[in-house]
Scaffold this motif. Structure first.
Motif, short mmCIF file in Angstrom:
data_model
loop_
_atom_site.label_atom_id
_atom_site.label_comp_id
_atom_site.label_asym_id
_atom_site.label_seq_id
_atom_site.Cartn_x
_atom_site.Cartn_y
_atom_site.Cartn_z
N ALA A 140 0.82 -1.22 0.00
CA ALA A 140 0.00 0.00 0.00
C ALA A 140 0.85 1.27 0.00
N PHE A 141 2.00 1.22 0.71
CA PHE A 141 2.84 2.41 0.84
C PHE A 141 4.31 2.01 0.76
N PRO A 142 5.17 2.92 0.27
CA PRO A 142 6.61 2.68 0.37
C PRO A 142 7.04 2.71 1.84
N LYS A 143 8.17 2.08 2.13
CA LYS A 143 8.65 2.05 3.51
C LYS A 143 9.24 3.40 3.91
N LYS A 144 9.24 3.68 5.19
CA LYS A 144 9.93 4.86 5.70
C LYS A 144 11.41 4.79 5.30
N PRO A 145 12.05 5.92 4.99
CA PRO A 145 11.65 7.30 5.26
C PRO A 145 10.80 7.97 4.17
N ASP A 146 10.32 7.22 3.20
CA ASP A 146 9.37 7.82 2.27
C ASP A 146 8.18 8.36 3.06
N PRO A 147 7.77 9.60 2.82
CA PRO A 147 6.74 10.22 3.66
C PRO A 147 5.30 9.91 3.26
N THR A 148 5.10 9.08 2.23
CA THR A 148 3.75 8.88 1.70
C THR A 148 2.77 8.39 2.76
N SER A 149 3.17 7.40 3.54
CA SER A 149 2.27 6.84 4.56
C SER A 149 1.98 7.85 5.66
N ALA A 150 3.00 8.62 6.06
CA ALA A 150 2.79 9.64 7.10
C ALA A 150 1.83 10.72 6.60
N ARG A 151 2.01 11.13 5.36
CA ARG A 151 1.11 12.13 4.80
C ARG A 151 -0.31 11.59 4.66
N HIS A 152 -0.43 10.30 4.34
CA HIS A 152 -1.75 9.68 4.26
C HIS A 152 -2.46 9.76 5.60
N ILE A 153 -1.75 9.49 6.68
CA ILE A 153 -2.35 9.56 8.01
C ILE A 153 -2.84 10.96 8.30
N VAL A 158 -7.44 14.70 8.68
CA VAL A 158 -7.73 16.11 8.38
C VAL A 158 -6.95 17.01 9.35
N VAL A 159 -5.68 16.70 9.46
CA VAL A 159 -4.76 17.48 10.30
C VAL A 159 -3.59 17.92 9.45
N ASN A 160 -3.27 19.20 9.49
CA ASN A 160 -2.10 19.69 8.76
C ASN A 160 -0.86 18.96 9.27
N PRO A 161 0.01 18.46 8.37
CA PRO A 161 1.19 17.73 8.83
C PRO A 161 2.03 18.48 9.86
N ARG A 162 2.07 19.79 9.77
CA ARG A 162 2.91 20.53 10.73
C ARG A 162 2.35 20.47 12.14
#
Length: 229
Positions: A140-153, A158-162
């Motif tokens: 479903a997602f590339p492994k960390k440190p690729d940020p795709t999964s973190a951004r998906h969360i 509905v929370v700004n990543p920052r």
């Protein structure tokens, strides 16, 4: 000023001490193969790179002729039967998760461990914790440190990543948070080296679980709203 609205946790070395099951599973396999076994501290240094990297390292060190893919498969089968035999949450981890629940902070797990393993560990060691996401390694997602999964969360919450705090014990976690635009929190009670974590440049770093707990309380948006009310 930090403004925490969601918390993402790495699993191994951050919430859960898994090294004894990992070491025991690999050493039992090596014993059957008539190979040299390693100390728990060796495995503690090797965990951060994932199972594949650990198995490849051991294979090279011992000169194992079996293909790495086959060796990895046999190790994963062995470890998969012992995911929670000795593994336990780090002291204070459950308190932090309780704090997040008390503050209405959504919490998620993001790991490079195989998805089915993440599911079992979270279900068996944190049966009463309502994680919003428990994401492990899958197609479903590339492994960390690729940020795709973190951004998906972040997007799903509905929370700004920052406004997301990403907590982890290795430079891989710090780089994931940085790439996703999240606040990066390094912890030193896990399997990463403190110097390596510091060099990765986390926004904050914690050497004790209770200090992380205080930080979350002090910088949680919902907590400040309650005080102002």
């Amino acid at each position: 000023m930090f403004d925490i609205q969601a918390v993402l946790f790495d699993l191994d070395g951050t919430l859960v001490d898994t090294v004894h099951d990992i070491a025991g599973s690999m050493n039992s396999l090596l014993r059957e193969m008539g190979e040299e076994r390693f100390d728990t501290d060796d495995y503690r240094r090797w965990i951060g790179g994932g199972s594949g990297a650990m198995v490849a390292r051991i294979s090279e060190m011992l000169g194992i002729e079996e293909p790495v893919e086959s060796f990895l498969e046999r190790y994963m089968q062995r470890y998969g039967q012992n995911l929670t035999t000795l593994s336990r949450p780090f002291a204070g981890a459950e308190d932090i998760l309780d704090t997040c629940r008390e503050l209405d902070l959504p919490i998620s797990v993001l790991s490079n461990k195989d998805q089915w393993m993440v599911d079992i560990i979270c279900r068996e060691l944190f049966p009463d914790v309502a994680f919003r996401h428990t994401i492990g390694l899958s197609s479903a997602f590339p492994k960390k440190p690729d940020p795709t999964s973190a951004r998906h969360i972040a997007r799903d919450l509905v929370v700004n990543p920052r406004h997301c705090l990403f907590v982890g014990d290795t430079p891989v976690d710090i780089r994931t948070a940085q790439a996703a635009g999240m606040t990066s929190a390094g912890v030193t009670w896990g399997y990463g080296h403190a110097l390596d974590i510091d060099e990765a440049g986390p926004d904050v770093c914690f050497r004790r679980m209770n200090i992380l707990d205080h930080f979350i309380r002090d910088h949680c948006s919902s907590a400040r709203r309650r005080i102002s009310a």
